[in-house]
Design an enzyme around this catalytic site. Structure first.
Site, mmCIF file in Angstrom:
data_model
loop_
_atom_site.group_PDB
_atom_site.id
_atom_site.type_symbol
_atom_site.label_atom_id
_atom_site.label_comp_id
_atom_site.label_asym_id
_atom_site.label_seq_id
_atom_site.Cartn_x
_atom_site.Cartn_y
_atom_site.Cartn_z
ATOM 1 C CB THR A 156 -0.902 -0.009 1.242
ATOM 2 O OG1 THR A 156 -0.082 -0.189 2.416
ATOM 3 C CG2 THR A 156 -1.899 -1.166 1.187
ATOM 4 C CD GLU A 157 4.853 -0.438 0.700
ATOM 5 O OE1 GLU A 157 5.581 -1.211 1.344
ATOM 6 O OE2 GLU A 157 3.906 -0.843 -0.022
ATOM 7 C CB SER A 158 1.472 3.696 -4.502
ATOM 8 O OG SER A 158 0.248 2.993 -4.408
ATOM 9 C CE LYS A 159 -4.663 2.116 -1.426
ATOM 10 N NZ LYS A 159 -5.715 1.364 -0.710
ATOM 11 C CB ILE A 160 1.852 6.789 2.584
ATOM 12 C CG1 ILE A 160 2.833 5.619 2.404
ATOM 13 C CG2 ILE A 160 0.619 6.340 3.350
ATOM 14 C CD1 ILE A 160 3.450 5.152 3.712
#
Length: 259
Positions: free
Chosen positions: A133-137
């Site tokens: 989920t890193e692309s969300k942050i």
């Protein structure tokens, strides 16, 4: 209370991330504790396999702990000491000659997915979800990308990294990320079944096989063939190989010593 529980259950070393209230997120203490436990098991001579899991039933591992008081665990850098301890753990798992099996008892996110990919095998409950989920942050799963490249099909990897969305246990099975998906109530029975298929085999063959697998994976075809022809006589000269052949010829169960 320890953030990582380490327990010998007969021939199996269990490592449990014990931060249920933080969804078993990783911090420096957790990472270094797992590293030490894997190193000790690999050297102790009595462990036949390692099980890695998380406390509770909600999360296997939620990745890096991003709470404000963690001082940016995932992204902090000490330029005087550029080697990150999560890299130390991944290298340790790469070098471990014991089978490492993930008991995926809950959701697996971000760095936790890297931890899953670093294991040799995995058994998962059918209601878990996985995601990077890193692309969300605003970042990308850089630290775990080397393992993702080895485990995931290229287009699935790109979809996970770019979208940051979550996927199901069944999709993880279809992509080859986990070996088995079972109803939650059957998770431990399936794990025990898999462990039984590991621990009755030659420890020496498993050690040499893991070493060869990890070495050949980074070689060209020509290099791996050269390596294999050198390793065959080495493998055949072990006590376990001689015992295995004798047991086969005598039609009896093998009694492997691990030598």
């Amino acid at each position: 209370m320890s953030q990582v529980l380490v327990e010998h259950r007969e021939q199996i070393l269990w490592i449990t991330i014990n931060r249920e209230e933080r969804r078993n997120a990783l911090n420096e203490e957790v990472v270094r504790s797992i590293d030490r436990a894997v190193a000790e098991a690999n050297a102790d001579g009595r462990s036949r396999a390692i099980v890695l899991t998380g406390a509770g039933d909600k999360a296997f591992c939620a990745g890096a702990d991003l709470a404000k008081n963690t001082k940016g665990f995932a992204f902090a850098a000490d330029f005087a000491r550029p080697k990150h301890y999560i890299v130390d753990l991944f290298k340790r798992l790469q070098e471990c000659t014991l089978p490492v099996i993930a008991r995926v008892n809950g959701h697996v996110m971000a760095g936790g997915f890297g931890l899953l990919c670093a294991c040799d095998m995995a058994v998962a409950a059918d209601d878990i979800r996985i995601g990077t989920t890193e692309s969300k942050i605003g970042v990308t799963p850089m630290m775990i990308l080397p393992y993702m490249l080895r485990v995931l099909p290229a287009r699935r990897l790109q979809e996970m990294c770019i979208t940051g969305e979550q996927f199901t246990a069944r999709e993880a099975l279809d992509w080859g990320v986990v070996n088995y998906v079972v109803p939650r109530a059957e998770l431990d029975a399936k794990l025990d079944w898999l462990l039984a298929r590991v621990t009755d085999k030659s420890p020496t063959a498993i050690r040499l096989g893991k070493q060869a697998y990890n070495a050949m994976r980074d070689m060209s075809l020509r290099e791996s063939l050269e390596y294999a022809q050198v390793m065959v006589p080495v493998m055949s000269s072990t006590e376990d190989a001689r015992e295995g052949m004798a047991a086969f010829q005598e039609k009896r169960p093998a009694r492997f010593s691990g030598n």
